[in-house]
Design a protein around this motif. Structure first.
Motif, PDB file in Angstrom:
ATOM      1  N   HIS A  33       0.791  -1.229   0.000  1.00 40.74           N
ATOM      2  CA  HIS A  33       0.000   0.000   0.000  1.00 40.74           C
ATOM      3  C   HIS A  33       0.826   1.283   0.000  1.00 40.74           C
ATOM      4  O   HIS A  33       0.345   2.318  -0.474  1.00 40.74           O
ATOM      5  CB  HIS A  33      -0.932   0.020   1.205  1.00 40.74           C
ATOM      6  N   PHE A  34       2.032   1.244   0.552  1.00 43.72           N
ATOM      7  CA  PHE A  34       2.839   2.459   0.702  1.00 43.72           C
ATOM      8  C   PHE A  34       4.167   2.336  -0.026  1.00 43.72           C
ATOM      9  O   PHE A  34       4.801   1.287   0.004  1.00 43.72           O
ATOM     10  CB  PHE A  34       3.121   2.754   2.182  1.00 43.72           C
ATOM     11  N   LYS A  61       0.118   4.517  -2.293  1.00 46.36           N
ATOM     12  CA  LYS A  61       0.752   4.637  -3.609  1.00 46.36           C
ATOM     13  C   LYS A  61      -0.198   5.153  -4.678  1.00 46.36           C
ATOM     14  O   LYS A  61       0.141   6.023  -5.459  1.00 46.36           O
ATOM     15  CB  LYS A  61       1.255   3.264  -4.084  1.00 46.36           C
ATOM     16  N   LYS A  62      -1.383   4.586  -4.770  1.00 41.88           N
ATOM     17  CA  LYS A  62      -2.242   4.798  -5.929  1.00 41.88           C
ATOM     18  C   LYS A  62      -3.472   5.644  -5.637  1.00 41.88           C
ATOM     19  O   LYS A  62      -4.500   5.476  -6.278  1.00 41.88           O
ATOM     20  CB  LYS A  62      -2.673   3.447  -6.484  1.00 41.88           C
ATOM     21  N   SER A  63      -3.383   6.553  -4.684  1.00 41.20           N
ATOM     22  CA  SER A  63      -4.543   7.365  -4.345  1.00 41.20           C
ATOM     23  C   SER A  63      -4.077   8.689  -3.754  1.00 41.20           C
ATOM     24  O   SER A  63      -2.934   8.826  -3.325  1.00 41.20           O
ATOM     25  CB  SER A  63      -5.414   6.623  -3.337  1.00 41.20           C
ATOM     26  N   PHE A  64      -4.982   9.647  -3.735  1.00 40.68           N
ATOM     27  CA  PHE A  64      -4.688  10.933  -3.107  1.00 40.68           C
ATOM     28  C   PHE A  64      -5.458  11.086  -1.802  1.00 40.68           C
ATOM     29  O   PHE A  64      -5.459  12.153  -1.215  1.00 40.68           O
ATOM     30  CB  PHE A  64      -5.033  12.077  -4.063  1.00 40.68           C
TER      31      PHE A  64
END
Length: 125
Positions: A33-34, A61-64
């Motif tokens: 996730h990170f 990683k894949k989100s704001f």
């Protein structure tokens, strides 16, 4: 001092860079996730022996949008105490038993916990 912003002390750590993963001992960077080096805020709600698993709050990683997940404590390095002025984080801290239980010696207790957390993670590796 009414103009001074409200803040809280919070435990902060970074996700480790390279580590062994799985039965084949693959070398991975960061976690699922990170990304490696990501700043995460620690919420040590679960006891256990040396806080083996710990809830963290951070930017994946894949989100704001920040998320809260439970990860293995040996994936965290550089644990320290910081001030936060973020109202969302302050609300999470105020609702967490670990931080509300610090009493008058809150900063001193958090620094002691951070030192112990680092020492335990070094011994577990």
């Amino acid at each position: 001092m009414e103009n001074e912003k409200e803040f809280r002390y919070v435990l902060v750590g970074n996700i480790i860079d390279k580590h062994f993963f799985g039965d084949k001992k693959e070398i991975k960077s960061g976690t699922k996730h990170f990304r490696a080096g990501a700043k995460v805020y620690l919420f040590p709600e679960y006891g256990g022996i040396a806080h083996e698993k710990i809830p963290v709050y951070g930017l994946p990683k894949k989100s704001f949008r920040r998320i809260t997940i439970v990860i293995s404590s040996n994936l965290i390095k550089n644990t320290r105490v910081k001030k936060t002025y973020d109202p969302i984080l302050i609300d999470k801290i105020d609702r967490t038993f670990f931080y509300s239980d610090q009493g008058n010696d809150g900063l001193e207790n958090l620094n002691r916990f951070a030192e112990t957390f680092i020492k335990n993670n070094i011994e577990l590796k």
